[in-house]
Design an enzyme around this catalytic site. Structure first.
Site, short mmCIF file in Angstrom:
data_model
loop_
_atom_site.label_atom_id
_atom_site.label_comp_id
_atom_site.label_asym_id
_atom_site.label_seq_id
_atom_site.Cartn_x
_atom_site.Cartn_y
_atom_site.Cartn_z
N HIS A 121 -59.08 66.22 108.47
CA HIS A 121 -58.70 66.99 109.67
C HIS A 121 -58.85 68.47 109.35
O HIS A 121 -57.92 69.26 109.44
CB HIS A 121 -57.27 66.65 110.10
CG HIS A 121 -56.98 67.00 111.55
ND1 HIS A 121 -56.47 66.08 112.45
CD2 HIS A 121 -57.13 68.16 112.22
CE1 HIS A 121 -56.29 66.69 113.64
NE2 HIS A 121 -56.71 67.94 113.53
N ASN A 165 -61.63 63.70 111.95
CA ASN A 165 -61.10 64.17 113.24
C ASN A 165 -62.12 65.14 113.84
O ASN A 165 -62.35 66.23 113.32
CB ASN A 165 -59.78 64.92 113.04
CG ASN A 165 -59.23 65.42 114.37
OD1 ASN A 165 -58.76 64.62 115.18
ND2 ASN A 165 -59.33 66.70 114.61
N GLU A 166 -62.74 64.71 114.95
CA GLU A 166 -63.55 65.59 115.79
C GLU A 166 -64.71 66.27 115.05
O GLU A 166 -64.70 67.49 114.81
CB GLU A 166 -62.65 66.64 116.44
CG GLU A 166 -61.57 66.04 117.29
CD GLU A 166 -60.85 67.06 118.13
OE1 GLU A 166 -60.95 68.26 117.87
OE2 GLU A 166 -60.17 66.64 119.09
N TYR A 296 -58.23 65.98 126.37
CA TYR A 296 -57.24 66.94 126.91
C TYR A 296 -57.54 67.39 128.33
O TYR A 296 -56.64 67.70 129.10
CB TYR A 296 -57.18 68.18 126.01
CG TYR A 296 -56.51 67.92 124.69
CD1 TYR A 296 -57.21 67.38 123.61
CD2 TYR A 296 -55.17 68.20 124.51
CE1 TYR A 296 -56.60 67.14 122.39
CE2 TYR A 296 -54.53 67.97 123.30
CZ TYR A 296 -55.27 67.43 122.25
OH TYR A 296 -54.66 67.20 121.05
N GLU A 353 -55.36 61.58 120.42
CA GLU A 353 -54.69 62.83 120.81
C GLU A 353 -54.77 63.02 122.31
O GLU A 353 -55.84 62.82 122.90
CB GLU A 353 -55.34 64.07 120.17
CG GLU A 353 -55.04 64.28 118.73
CD GLU A 353 -55.71 65.52 118.17
OE1 GLU A 353 -55.90 66.50 118.93
OE2 GLU A 353 -56.07 65.50 116.98
N TRP A 400 -50.25 64.33 121.27
CA TRP A 400 -50.41 65.53 120.43
C TRP A 400 -49.52 66.61 121.01
O TRP A 400 -49.74 67.09 122.13
CB TRP A 400 -51.85 66.05 120.41
CG TRP A 400 -51.93 67.22 119.48
CD1 TRP A 400 -51.73 68.53 119.79
CD2 TRP A 400 -52.16 67.17 118.07
NE1 TRP A 400 -51.83 69.30 118.66
CE2 TRP A 400 -52.07 68.49 117.59
CE3 TRP A 400 -52.43 66.15 117.15
CZ2 TRP A 400 -52.25 68.81 116.25
CZ3 TRP A 400 -52.59 66.45 115.82
CH2 TRP A 400 -52.51 67.78 115.38
N GLU A 407 -51.60 76.21 115.54
CA GLU A 407 -52.65 75.84 116.49
C GLU A 407 -53.94 76.59 116.19
O GLU A 407 -54.51 77.28 117.03
CB GLU A 407 -52.17 76.10 117.91
CG GLU A 407 -53.14 75.75 119.01
CD GLU A 407 -53.78 74.39 118.85
OE1 GLU A 407 -53.09 73.44 118.44
OE2 GLU A 407 -55.00 74.28 119.11
N TRP A 408 -54.41 76.45 114.94
CA TRP A 408 -55.71 76.98 114.51
C TRP A 408 -55.88 78.45 114.86
O TRP A 408 -54.96 79.26 114.55
CB TRP A 408 -56.83 76.09 115.04
CG TRP A 408 -56.62 74.65 114.67
CD1 TRP A 408 -56.38 73.61 115.52
CD2 TRP A 408 -56.58 74.07 113.35
NE1 TRP A 408 -56.21 72.42 114.81
CE2 TRP A 408 -56.33 72.68 113.49
CE3 TRP A 408 -56.74 74.58 112.05
CZ2 TRP A 408 -56.23 71.82 112.40
CZ3 TRP A 408 -56.63 73.72 110.97
CH2 TRP A 408 -56.39 72.35 111.14
C1 LIG Z 1 -60.49 70.13 123.57
O1 LIG Z 1 -59.42 69.84 122.70
C2 LIG Z 1 -59.79 69.20 121.47
O2 LIG Z 1 -60.15 67.88 121.70
C3 LIG Z 1 -58.62 69.28 120.55
C4 LIG Z 1 -57.36 69.73 120.82
N1 LIG Z 1 -56.69 69.65 119.63
C5 LIG Z 1 -57.53 69.17 118.68
N2 LIG Z 1 -58.70 68.92 119.27
C6 LIG Z 1 -57.22 69.04 117.22
O3 LIG Z 1 -57.52 67.73 116.77
C7 LIG Z 1 -55.78 69.41 116.93
O4 LIG Z 1 -55.70 69.73 115.55
C8 LIG Z 1 -55.35 70.57 117.85
O5 LIG Z 1 -54.10 71.08 117.47
C9 LIG Z 1 -55.32 70.04 119.29
C10 LIG Z 1 -54.77 71.05 120.30
O6 LIG Z 1 -55.68 72.11 120.42
#
Ligand SMILES: CO[C@H](O)c1c[n+]2c([nH]1)[C@H](O)[C@@H](O)[C@H](O)[C@H]2CO
Length: 448
Positions: A121, A165-166, A296, A353, A400, A407-408
Site C-alpha cells: 500500500h 493496493n491501486e 469513491y 474501500e 475507508w 491522507e497522503w
Molecule cells: C479515487 O479514490 C481512490 O480510489 C482512493 C481513495 N483512497 C485510496 N484510494 C487509498 O487506497 C487510501 O490510502 C486513501 O486514504 C483513500 C482516500 O483518499
C-alpha cells in the site's frame, strides 16, 4: 418502509494502511519509505505533514482492535510496511518488524476478527527507489522475497491477501500526474511501473499457490466511473477512454491476461509502449480468488480536443460533493460493479474501500456528528444490496477508514475515518457514522 438487508455471510470490515496509521517511522529497525522522503520534500504534503507519528497505531493497535471488536466487523484490512520487514528493501530481515504484525494478527484473531493483509500500500523502501523503484524490473524480485517472508510468517493465520493496493495510483498518479511519491511526471516511466507492478502481482500469486497456504489471494484496483455527458459519439468515446485508463488497463491484464487493445493503440499514438517481456501476460493473468475494488466517486466526461491524455474533460453537473471535492454518486457504484460482473464474469468481488471525507469536529457533547458521512454510507449500502439482489457476487465491504489518518498529499487536513483521531492526544472518538455502521452490522441491515 423498505428494508435493506444483507446476507448473514456478508463480510463487513474497515480498512487502513501502514504509512497512514502506524507512525513509529524510525522505530524497531524500520527503514525509510518513499513516503518518508516525499513527505519531507517541501510543498508535497499539505502543512508539511508526515507519517512520523500518524495515529501511532504501532503502539496503539490494541485500542484499534478494541474499536473494531466493538464495531462488530468480521474482518480488518490493513497493510504491512515493506520497510519494517526489509529496512533496505532486500537483504536482512528485521525480526522486530515481523513481531509487530504478529502482535496485530494475533490480537485480531483473539478478538474474532479476520485479518485481511495488503502486501503493498505504497510505502516502497527508499533504498529500492534509489535503484529505480518500480521502473527497475529487478524490484519485482525484491517484492517476491518480501512476499515470501510474509506469506511464510503469517500464511497460516491470514486467510485473505491483497497483493497491491491501486496499481493505477502506484503508477500513473505517482509517476505521471506526480502528486504522490515518488512524484515523477513521465508517462512512459509510469507505464513501465504499472506493468512491473502487474507482473509482481502475478508472480506473488504464483508464489502463494506454491506454498499451499490455506487462504485466498487477490488484488485491489480503484475503479472510476465516468459517463458520457451526451450520446454524441465523441463524448461516448472520450468517456470510454477516461474510464479505461483506471479500469480496463488494469482489469484486463489481471483477469484476462491482456491489455485493452484500443488503449494500447491510443498510447502508441503518443509514443508510449508497454515493456512486455515473454510470458509476462500469462504471469499477470494468474487466476485469483477475488477482485478488490476501491470506489469513491463518479461523474460525467465529454470530448475536448487536445485536452489531457484522452481528449476529454470532466463536466460538473451539480452532484453534492464531499469535503475533498469528490462527487457523491452512489448509483455509480452499482453501475461500475455491474459492468465488472458483465465484463469479467463471476469472480467474487469485495469492496475493499469506500467512504467519504467530511469536515469533522468533536462537538461540545463529545460526539462527532458526521451526518454527511452517515448519508454517504447509507446511500452506498443501498447500492450494495441492489448489486447483491441483481446477482453480482459482492461478498464484502470495507469502510475507508477505521481512523482519520494521514491522507497522503492532503496530510491530516482531510478526514475519512469513522473514528475521529485527535492528532495532539491521539485519542480516538467514534463518530456517528461508526455507530450507524455498528447498527447495520448488528441488525443485518436498516430501514429506508
Ligand atoms: C479515487 O479514490 C481512490 O480510489 C482512493 C481513495 N483512497 C485510496 N484510494 C487509498 O487506497 C487510501 O490510502 C486513501 O486514504 C483513500 C482516500 O483518499
Amino acid at each position: 418502509m423498505a428494508r435493506i438487508s444483507f446476507p448473514k455471510d456478508f463480510v463487513w470490515g474497515t480498512a487502513t494502511a501502514s504509512y497512514q496509521i502506524e507512525g513509529a517511522y524510525d522505530e524497531d529497525g524500520r527503514g525509510l519509505s518513499i513516503w518518508d522522503t516525499f513527505a519531507r520534500t517541501p510543498g508535497k504534503v499539505v502543512n508539511g505533514d508526515t507519517g512520523d507519528v500518524a495515529c501511532d497505531s504501532y503502539h496503539r493497535y490494541e485500542e484499534d482492535i478494541a474499536l473494531l471488536k466493538q464495531l462488530g466487523v468480521k474482518s480488518y484490512r490493513f497493510s504491512i510496511a515493506w520497510p519494517r520487514i526489509f529496512p533496505q528493501g532486500t537483504g536482512e530481515v528485521n525480526e522486530k518488524g515481523l513481531d509487530y504484525y504478529r502482535r496485530v494478527i494475533d490480537g485480531l484473531i483473539a478478538a474474532g476478527i479476520e485479518p485481511a493483509v495488503t502486501l503493498y500500500h505504497w510505502d516502497l523502501p527508499q533504498a529500492l527507489q534509489d535503484k529505480g523503484g518500480w521502473d527497475n524490473r529487478e524490484t519485482i524480485d525484491a517484492f517476491l522475497a518480501y512476499a515470501e517472508i510474509v506469506f511464510k510468517a503469517f500464511g497460516d493465520k491470514v486467510k485473505s491477501w491483497i497483493t497491491f493496493n491501486e496499481t493505477w495510483c502506484v503508477s500513473f498518479l505517482s509517476n505521471f500526474i506526480g502528486v504522490h511519491a515518488p512524484g515523477h511526471t513521465d508517462l512512459q516511466l509510469a507505464t513501465n511501473v504499472a506493468h512491473h507492478c502487474l507482473v509482481a502481482h502475478g508472480r506473488a500469486v504464483q508464489l502463494y499457490r506454491s506454498l499451499n497456504l490455506p487462504g485466498q489471494i487477490g488484488t485491489t484496483h480503484n475503479l472510476s466511473w465516468s459517463e458520457p455527458y451526451t450520446t454524441r459519439p465523441e463524448d461516448v468515446e472520450a468517456a470510454r477512454r477516461s474510464r479505461a485508463w483506471g479500469n480496463e488497463w488494469f482489469l484486463e491484464p489481471t483477469l484476462k491476461g491482456s491489455y485493452p487493445q484500443f488503449m494500447v493503440e491510443w498510447f502508441r499514438g503518443k509514443g508510449i509502449e508497454v515493456p512486455i517481456l515473454e510470458g509476462d501476460m500469462e504471469t499477470i493473468g494468474q487466476p485469483i480468488d477475488f477482485i478488490g475494488v476501491n470506489f469513491y466517486t463518479g461523474g460525467y466526461t465529454r470530448y475536448k480536443k487536445d485536452s489531457g491524455l484522452f481528449d476529454s474533460e470532466d463536466v460538473q453537473v451539480g452532484f453534492d460533493q464531499t469535503f475533498i471535492g469528490w462527487n457523491v454518486y452512489p448509483e455509480a457504484l452499482y453501475k461500475v460493479l455491474s459492468w465488472l460482473h458483465e465484463e469479467y464474469g463471476d469472480i467474487p468481488i469485495y469492496i475493499t474501500e469506500n467512504g467519504a471525507c467530511t469536515d469533522d469536529h468533536v462537538a461540545e457533547d463529545g460526539g462527532v456528528h458526521d451526518a454527511q458521512r452517515v448519508d454517504y454510507y447509507r446511500k452506498h449500502f443501498i447500492q450494495c444490496q441492489r448489486l447483491i439482489d441483481s446477482g453480482v457476487p459482492l461478498k464484502g465491504y470495507y469502510a475507508w477508514s477505521l481512523l482519520d489518518n494521514f491522507e497522503w498529499a492532503e496530510g491530516y487536513a482531510k478526514r475519512f475515518g469513522i473514528v475521529h483521531t485527535d492528532y495532539e492526544t491521539l485519542e480516538r472518538t467514534p463518530k456517528d457514522s461508526y455507530y450507524f455502521i455498528q447498527k447495520v452490522i448488528s441488525e443485518g441491515g436498516f430501514d429506508v
